[in-house]
Write a protein that holds these residues in place. Structure first.
Motif, PDB file in Angstrom:
ATOM      1  N   PRO A  59      21.818  61.278   7.381  1.00  0.00           N
ATOM      2  CA  PRO A  59      20.667  60.393   7.510  1.00  0.00           C
ATOM      3  C   PRO A  59      21.024  59.049   8.173  1.00  0.00           C
ATOM      4  O   PRO A  59      22.032  58.430   7.847  1.00  0.00           O
ATOM      5  CB  PRO A  59      20.205  60.192   6.063  1.00  0.00           C
TER       6      PRO A  59
ATOM      7  N   LYS B  57      18.602  57.655  -2.308  1.00  0.00           N
ATOM      8  CA  LYS B  57      17.462  58.163  -1.524  1.00  0.00           C
ATOM      9  C   LYS B  57      16.533  58.981  -2.424  1.00  0.00           C
ATOM     10  O   LYS B  57      16.963  59.500  -3.447  1.00  0.00           O
ATOM     11  CB  LYS B  57      17.968  59.015  -0.351  1.00  0.00           C
ATOM     12  N   ASP B  58      15.263  59.085  -1.976  1.00  0.00           N
ATOM     13  CA  ASP B  58      14.313  59.746  -2.880  1.00  0.00           C
ATOM     14  C   ASP B  58      14.494  61.273  -2.870  1.00  0.00           C
ATOM     15  O   ASP B  58      15.240  61.821  -2.057  1.00  0.00           O
ATOM     16  CB  ASP B  58      12.859  59.319  -2.602  1.00  0.00           C
ATOM     17  N   ASP B  59      13.780  61.903  -3.785  1.00  0.00           N
ATOM     18  CA  ASP B  59      13.980  63.348  -3.992  1.00  0.00           C
ATOM     19  C   ASP B  59      13.732  64.167  -2.731  1.00  0.00           C
ATOM     20  O   ASP B  59      14.323  65.227  -2.555  1.00  0.00           O
ATOM     21  CB  ASP B  59      13.055  63.853  -5.107  1.00  0.00           C
ATOM     22  N   SER B  60      12.866  63.652  -1.845  1.00  0.00           N
ATOM     23  CA  SER B  60      12.529  64.444  -0.655  1.00  0.00           C
ATOM     24  C   SER B  60      13.758  64.636   0.236  1.00  0.00           C
ATOM     25  O   SER B  60      13.896  65.663   0.892  1.00  0.00           O
ATOM     26  CB  SER B  60      11.379  63.793   0.121  1.00  0.00           C
ATOM     27  N   TYR B  61      14.664  63.659   0.252  1.00  0.00           N
ATOM     28  CA  TYR B  61      15.886  63.830   1.051  1.00  0.00           C
ATOM     29  C   TYR B  61      16.687  65.036   0.538  1.00  0.00           C
ATOM     30  O   TYR B  61      17.125  65.889   1.316  1.00  0.00           O
ATOM     31  CB  TYR B  61      16.770  62.564   1.021  1.00  0.00           C
ATOM     32  N   PHE B  62      16.859  65.088  -0.769  1.00  0.00           N
ATOM     33  CA  PHE B  62      17.691  66.152  -1.346  1.00  0.00           C
ATOM     34  C   PHE B  62      17.010  67.510  -1.176  1.00  0.00           C
ATOM     35  O   PHE B  62      17.668  68.518  -0.942  1.00  0.00           O
ATOM     36  CB  PHE B  62      18.005  65.835  -2.809  1.00  0.00           C
TER      37      PHE B  62
ATOM     38  N   ASP C  97      19.752  56.089   7.910  1.00  0.00           N
ATOM     39  CA  ASP C  97      19.847  54.858   7.097  1.00  0.00           C
ATOM     40  C   ASP C  97      21.195  54.759   6.390  1.00  0.00           C
ATOM     41  O   ASP C  97      21.714  53.667   6.172  1.00  0.00           O
ATOM     42  CB  ASP C  97      18.672  54.764   6.101  1.00  0.00           C
TER      43      ASP C  97
ATOM     44  N   GLY D 175      22.844  56.334   0.081  1.00  0.00           N
ATOM     45  CA  GLY D 175      22.477  57.745   0.155  1.00  0.00           C
ATOM     46  C   GLY D 175      22.068  58.297  -1.205  1.00  0.00           C
ATOM     47  O   GLY D 175      21.044  58.977  -1.334  1.00  0.00           O
TER      48      GLY D 175
ATOM     49  N   SER E 294      14.990  68.329   1.325  1.00  0.00           N
ATOM     50  CA  SER E 294      15.072  68.812   2.713  1.00  0.00           C
ATOM     51  C   SER E 294      16.502  69.153   3.094  1.00  0.00           C
ATOM     52  O   SER E 294      16.725  70.038   3.923  1.00  0.00           O
ATOM     53  CB  SER E 294      14.425  67.820   3.690  1.00  0.00           C
ATOM     54  N   LEU E 295      17.476  68.510   2.466  1.00  0.00           N
ATOM     55  CA  LEU E 295      18.874  68.875   2.734  1.00  0.00           C
ATOM     56  C   LEU E 295      19.090  70.357   2.425  1.00  0.00           C
ATOM     57  O   LEU E 295      19.603  71.118   3.255  1.00  0.00           O
ATOM     58  CB  LEU E 295      19.806  68.010   1.860  1.00  0.00           C
TER      59      LEU E 295
ATOM     60  N   PHE F 102      25.879  63.903   2.252  1.00  0.00           N
ATOM     61  CA  PHE F 102      25.263  63.161   3.369  1.00  0.00           C
ATOM     62  C   PHE F 102      25.734  63.667   4.730  1.00  0.00           C
ATOM     63  O   PHE F 102      25.662  62.955   5.726  1.00  0.00           O
ATOM     64  CB  PHE F 102      25.493  61.651   3.174  1.00  0.00           C
TER      65      PHE F 102
END
Ligand code: PMP
Ligand code: GLN
Length: 386
Positions: A41, A279-284, A43, A276, A286-287, A234
């Motif tokens: 990501p 980061k919000d749940d949506s990152y995890f 950021d 990292g 989509s990972l 990450f």
């Protein structure tokens, strides 16, 4: 001159380096060593870059920068409901690789026994042996990789100090079930033993399969050292930022191992890993979702070519049986053959065993751009589906 350390002198170069070098030599698509071919990501990368310029480039605190220790504690709570004290129960290390060694150093005295599950990641055995412990190996058998409970129970005895448990597991892509974890927990309690939990792929699970840390099971909070990796979480495997979550009594010794191994870990990368983990749940989501689609792309394609494809519930990897393709040779020969002839590289699975092992499996990494996976499949199809 006097001889050098026997164990290290007799240790070969890691298979990941060997196969990556072969891939470069032949200009092949490297589906061997597990690393993504896109950056993580933006950021998180930006946080690492920014952190270089605000005057915190000297030795950080030995246990890790406060931001990262707090983020590790918060992630333990958010994902697993674990209460971890950021000041006394987190140790940041230079990668999970250091964390594994540090955790084994924490527990082992020469003469202890350590239970290990084959196929296993290649740093485990040399470190266990360097520390003077005796490995007790228990083997999972493909294609289901089920835990052989009687054999596991038999591997435990009065000298057992610890088990080293990798879930989600490399290279089998198995995620241990609650039932299997419960069985292991029972053995640890019965034999008063500890667990080093290599959970670097904790956020990379598929099809709704949930990763469960052994540490969350009843009676296990005090017996587990749980290891995570920013490199995996990450998509920046070169960063080498790992973190150990452990009860104070164990963490206070693990930090002595870290003190003597590397002492500290680059502060800007630690601070970026903290960004990292927050980061919000949506990152995890989509990972793992993105990776699951890549697994499907590669696994389906390999199956169409004729490979026997084993299920992959997590990690970066899919294991394949290449016998249906009619290849007459072992896995090392197969991986060399496809590197030279198809210009696609994989890892021979015998590298994950100590001694004789099934030699008809090759491991492919799917953490690559779709177009790279599609091209790799096209090349393999040209070779095998002539
Ligand atoms: N454990 C396992 C099972 C792995 O596959 C890897 C891959 N690199 C590691 C540990 C090491 O992680 P790190 O890069 O954070 O040292
Ligand atoms: N964990 C990665 C793999 O299994 C490789 C790490 C390494 O090269 N040491 O492919």
């Amino acid at each position: 001159m006097k001889s050098l350390n026997t164990l290290l002198s007799n240790t070969g170069t890691t298979i990941f380096t060997v196969m990556s070098a072969l891939a470069v030599q032949h200009g092949s698509i490297n589906l061997g060593q597990g690393f993504p071919d896109t950056d993580g990501p933006a950021d998180v990368l930006q946080a690492a870059a920014d952190a270089l310029f605000d005057g915190r480039n000297q030795y950080p605190p030995m246990s890790g920068v406060p931001e990262l220790r707090q983020a590790v504690a918060a992630a333990n709570k958010r994902f697993y409901g674990l209460d971890i004290d950021p000041d006394s129960e987190v140790v940041v290390t230079s990668g999970a690789t250091e964390a594994i060694t540090a955790c084994l150093m924490t527990l082992i005295n020469p003469g202890d026994e350590v239970v290990l599950i084959e196929p296993l990641y290649d740093t485990y055995l040399p470190v266990v042996r360097l520390l003077g412990a005796t490995p007790k190996l228990v083997r999972l058998t493909p294609p289901k990789w089920e835990l052989p409970r009687a054999e596991l129970a038999a591997a435990f005895g009065p000298k057992t100090k610890a088990i080293l448990l990798n879930t989600p597991m490399n290279p089998t892509s198995k995620v241990f079930t609650p039932d299997e974890l419960g069985f292991i927990a029972g053995l640890l309690q019965k034999h008063d033993a500890y667990a080093v939990c290599d959970e670097v792929y904790e956020h990379l699970t598929f099809d709704g399969t949930r990763h469960i840390p052994l540490m969350t099971l009843p009676g296990m909070r005090e017996r587990c050292l749980r290891i995570g990796s920013a490199g995996k979480t990450f998509s920046a495997t070169g960063w080498k930022v790992g973190y150990i979550s452990a009860p104070k009594a164990l963490a206070s010794v693990a930090i002595k191992a870290h003190q003597n191994l590397t002492f500290t870990t680059p502060p800007n990368l630690q601070r970026a890993a903290a960004v990292g983990l927050m980061k919000d749940d949506s990152y995890f989501a989509s990972l793992s979702g993105d990776l699951q689609a890549k697994r499907d792309l590669l696994a389906d394609g390999l199956a169409r070519i004729g490979f026997g494809v084993l299920p992959a519930q997590g990690t970066y990897f899919v294991t394949t049986d290449f016998r249906p393709l009619g290849f007459n040779g072992d896995d090392a020969a197969f991986c060399r053959y496809i590197t030279e002839e198809a210009k696609v590289t994989a890892i021979p699975v015998t590298a994950f065993y100590d001694g004789a092992a099934p030699s008809h499996y090759a491991r492919f990494a799917f953490c690559k751009r779709d177009e790279v996976l599609i091209e790799a499949l096209a090349r393999l199809a040209r070779l095998f589906n002539k």
